[in-house]
Design a protein around this motif. Sequence first.
Motif, PDB file in Angstrom:
ATOM      1  N   ILE A   1       0.831  -1.206   0.000  1.00 46.89           N
ATOM      2  CA  ILE A   1       0.000   0.000   0.000  1.00 46.89           C
ATOM      3  C   ILE A   1       0.864   1.255   0.000  1.00 46.89           C
ATOM      4  N   VAL A   2       0.434   2.245  -0.770  1.00 47.88           N
ATOM      5  CA  VAL A   2       1.028   3.575  -0.711  1.00 47.88           C
ATOM      6  C   VAL A   2      -0.088   4.578  -0.989  1.00 47.88           C
ATOM      7  N   VAL A   3      -0.249   5.531  -0.094  1.00 49.19           N
ATOM      8  CA  VAL A   3      -1.284   6.553  -0.245  1.00 49.19           C
ATOM      9  C   VAL A   3      -0.701   7.730  -1.008  1.00 49.19           C
ATOM     10  N   THR A   4      -1.211   7.937  -2.217  1.00 52.00           N
ATOM     11  CA  THR A   4      -0.710   9.010  -3.088  1.00 52.00           C
ATOM     12  C   THR A   4      -1.719  10.126  -3.288  1.00 52.00           C
ATOM     13  N   ARG A   5      -2.965   9.896  -2.853  1.00 49.40           N
ATOM     14  CA  ARG A   5      -4.010  10.912  -2.966  1.00 49.40           C
ATOM     15  C   ARG A   5      -4.545  11.234  -1.591  1.00 49.40           C
ATOM     16  N   ALA A   6      -4.560  12.498  -1.260  1.00 48.76           N
ATOM     17  CA  ALA A   6      -4.985  12.948   0.059  1.00 48.76           C
ATOM     18  C   ALA A   6      -6.477  13.260   0.047  1.00 48.76           C
ATOM     19  N   LEU A   7      -7.216  12.550   0.867  1.00 53.17           N
ATOM     20  CA  LEU A   7      -8.662  12.756   0.969  1.00 53.17           C
ATOM     21  C   LEU A   7      -8.950  13.993   1.806  1.00 53.17           C
ATOM     22  N   GLY A   8      -9.717  14.908   1.246  1.00 51.24           N
ATOM     23  CA  GLY A   8     -10.074  16.114   1.972  1.00 51.24           C
ATOM     24  C   GLY A   8     -11.222  15.876   2.939  1.00 51.24           C
ATOM     25  N   SER A   9     -11.187  16.555   4.072  1.00 53.54           N
ATOM     26  CA  SER A   9     -12.272  16.436   5.033  1.00 53.54           C
ATOM     27  C   SER A   9     -12.451  17.740   5.799  1.00 53.54           C
ATOM     28  N   ARG A  10     -13.686  17.948   6.231  1.00 50.43           N
ATOM     29  CA  ARG A  10     -14.022  19.080   7.102  1.00 50.43           C
ATOM     30  C   ARG A  10     -14.835  18.512   8.258  1.00 50.43           C
ATOM     31  N   ARG A  11     -14.478  18.894   9.479  1.00 54.17           N
ATOM     32  CA  ARG A  11     -15.147  18.361  10.661  1.00 54.17           C
ATOM     33  C   ARG A  11     -15.717  19.496  11.492  1.00 54.17           C
ATOM     34  N   PHE A  12     -16.957  19.296  11.949  1.00 60.86           N
ATOM     35  CA  PHE A  12     -17.670  20.354  12.639  1.00 60.86           C
ATOM     36  C   PHE A  12     -18.290  19.850  13.934  1.00 60.86           C
TER      37      PHE A  12
ATOM     38  N   THR B   1     -36.861  13.719  32.462  1.00 64.77           N
ATOM     39  CA  THR B   1     -37.973  14.589  32.865  1.00 64.77           C
ATOM     40  C   THR B   1     -37.670  16.067  32.631  1.00 64.77           C
ATOM     41  N   ALA B   2     -36.632  16.359  31.858  1.00 66.02           N
ATOM     42  CA  ALA B   2     -36.267  17.759  31.611  1.00 66.02           C
ATOM     43  C   ALA B   2     -36.153  18.046  30.130  1.00 66.02           C
ATOM     44  N   VAL B   3     -36.601  19.244  29.747  1.00 64.29           N
ATOM     45  CA  VAL B   3     -36.327  19.749  28.406  1.00 64.29           C
ATOM     46  C   VAL B   3     -34.856  20.180  28.397  1.00 64.29           C
ATOM     47  N   ALA B   4     -34.094  19.629  27.501  1.00 62.11           N
ATOM     48  CA  ALA B   4     -32.642  19.876  27.505  1.00 62.11           C
ATOM     49  C   ALA B   4     -32.317  21.343  27.288  1.00 62.11           C
ATOM     50  N   GLN B   5     -31.228  21.774  27.909  1.00 63.34           N
ATOM     51  CA  GLN B   5     -30.712  23.115  27.667  1.00 63.34           C
ATOM     52  C   GLN B   5     -29.705  23.158  26.524  1.00 63.34           C
ATOM     53  N   SER B   6     -29.158  21.999  26.189  1.00 63.75           N
ATOM     54  CA  SER B   6     -28.187  21.965  25.090  1.00 63.75           C
ATOM     55  C   SER B   6     -28.131  20.586  24.467  1.00 63.75           C
ATOM     56  N   ALA B   7     -27.690  20.565  23.229  1.00 59.23           N
ATOM     57  CA  ALA B   7     -27.441  19.317  22.505  1.00 59.23           C
ATOM     58  C   ALA B   7     -26.325  19.597  21.510  1.00 59.23           C
ATOM     59  N   GLU B   8     -25.462  18.617  21.335  1.00 56.97           N
ATOM     60  CA  GLU B   8     -24.380  18.815  20.372  1.00 56.97           C
ATOM     61  C   GLU B   8     -24.063  17.522  19.652  1.00 56.97           C
ATOM     62  N   ALA B   9     -23.494  17.665  18.472  1.00 61.44           N
ATOM     63  CA  ALA B   9     -23.085  16.519  17.666  1.00 61.44           C
ATOM     64  C   ALA B   9     -21.864  16.922  16.844  1.00 61.44           C
ATOM     65  N   THR B  10     -21.072  15.925  16.462  1.00 65.86           N
ATOM     66  CA  THR B  10     -19.921  16.172  15.601  1.00 65.86           C
ATOM     67  C   THR B  10     -20.165  15.531  14.239  1.00 65.86           C
ATOM     68  N   PHE B  11     -19.741  16.216  13.197  1.00 63.80           N
ATOM     69  CA  PHE B  11     -19.973  15.801  11.823  1.00 63.80           C
ATOM     70  C   PHE B  11     -18.638  15.705  11.086  1.00 63.80           C
ATOM     71  N   ASP B  12     -18.470  14.629  10.351  1.00 60.73           N
ATOM     72  CA  ASP B  12     -17.281  14.423   9.535  1.00 60.73           C
ATOM     73  C   ASP B  12     -17.710  14.404   8.075  1.00 60.73           C
ATOM     74  N   LEU B  13     -17.224  15.372   7.299  1.00 56.36           N
ATOM     75  CA  LEU B  13     -17.561  15.494   5.881  1.00 56.36           C
ATOM     76  C   LEU B  13     -16.321  15.171   5.063  1.00 56.36           C
ATOM     77  N   ARG B  14     -16.454  14.268   4.091  1.00 55.95           N
ATOM     78  CA  ARG B  14     -15.310  13.898   3.268  1.00 55.95           C
ATOM     79  C   ARG B  14     -15.706  13.829   1.806  1.00 55.95           C
ATOM     80  N   SER B  15     -14.757  14.158   0.943  1.00 52.53           N
ATOM     81  CA  SER B  15     -14.984  14.034  -0.488  1.00 52.53           C
ATOM     82  C   SER B  15     -13.655  14.063  -1.221  1.00 52.53           C
ATOM     83  N   THR B  16     -13.632  13.383  -2.347  1.00 50.71           N
ATOM     84  CA  THR B  16     -12.453  13.443  -3.216  1.00 50.71           C
ATOM     85  C   THR B  16     -12.469  14.707  -4.068  1.00 50.71           C
ATOM     86  N   ASP B  17     -13.559  15.490  -3.965  1.00 47.83           N
ATOM     87  CA  ASP B  17     -13.714  16.700  -4.772  1.00 47.83           C
ATOM     88  C   ASP B  17     -13.963  17.889  -3.846  1.00 47.83           C
TER      89      ASP B  17
END
Length: 425
Positions: A198-209, A265-281
């Motif tokens: 194996i040799v990785v010659t193409r770098a996959l782009g990603s944005r994480r939020f 029994t409580a309405v939340a005061q906060s919620a969070e999630a992490t997202f990983d976006l990837r594409s060859t373009d």
Amino acid sequence: MIFRERTKEPLPLARIATLAQHRGVHRAFAWLHLQEPRISSWQQELVAIPAPPFGEGERAAWFADRMRELGLSDVHIDEAGNALGLLRPDDGQSHVALLSAHLDTVFSADTELDIRQDESLLIGPGISDNGAGLAGLLALAAAIRHAELQPVNNILFAANVGEEAEGNLRGMRHLFTGSPFARRICGTLALEGAGTEIVVTRALGSRRFRVEITGPGGHAWTDSAVANPIVALSTAIAEISSRTLPARPRTTLNVGEIRGGTSVTAVAQSAEATFDLRSTDAGQLLLLEVQLYRAVEDAVMAANRAGSGEKLQAQITLIGDRPAAELDPKSRLLETVRAVDRHLRLRTEERLGSTDANIPLSLGLEAVAIGAGGLAGGVHTTNEWHDTRGRDLALRRVLLILLDLCGHLEAGNEVAADSPGAGEP
């Protein structure tokens, strides 16, 4: 063993055949074959040291100690936390070839690091990714020192921080932008996990939020009309996940973490999630980012219209940005990889990946990520395994590529000046 530059550089396969015939190279090959127990011991010892993102310090110190034991020069831990050592003292001006392996793992500091061995099979969290790469880095440094190889360009050995998750390639970013070596690195080999071809010659782009939605919260009964951050976030996730993503160029979205609320029994005061976006373009990656922002904004607006009282607020934070890039198919480094594989009768398996090589590739510099040998499975799980059989073949492959990257030279009585064929940063 000292090498001298050829007056006219031969074809890649001829270069590699000549290089592989040097007695010093044969001594290095023999060390890699005979010292597998020592390499395996290093691997198990280092993997038993926790190294979560932003918590690599203890493992970096261990690695620096091993570098000193091997006789590397100028060993230190830099401002970013990378453990660095050079084959010989640095003159501050000449080119260096970079051989790296990342220190960090995906596992938290409290993960039980129970490393087990069954003959050639090693089992435990991070044993391959990147225990294999780190052990390979030490093995190659030891073999080169043992064989007294002195290539024209110096070699920078780097056990770097910040490859995984939110580390955001910070160790490599520092080496290529803020370190004394930034403008002098003539090529990069990043040891990454197992694999021989194996040799990785193409770098996959990603944005994480990280997406966080906050609100007033309240009692599940008396404040039931208050807008709920968990519901709004769930709506946004459902919306963005319902979109059909293109297979070509391949584009993916993953919701990696989600948390929020304090009680049923409580309405939340906060919620969070992490997202990983990837594409060859890059264009598709930007489009998906816009869609994520729109999904969150629409979900919050809808929740605020339906609810009463204080409004919800959303914050979207960029936590990772890995640039996409590609090694020139006609580059000298890729020609060398193919020539070495042909010499060793291996099949070059070029791949796309998100690795430390993303950084130099994005800067237009020659770099690949390359396997450190053996087979692996269960990567990023606590049952990760690495079968080290055949490791020496992969390390011979890396050694030949590395020495050629440093300048192909012949036996002689002194070290020649920098080779123009060794690659310019």
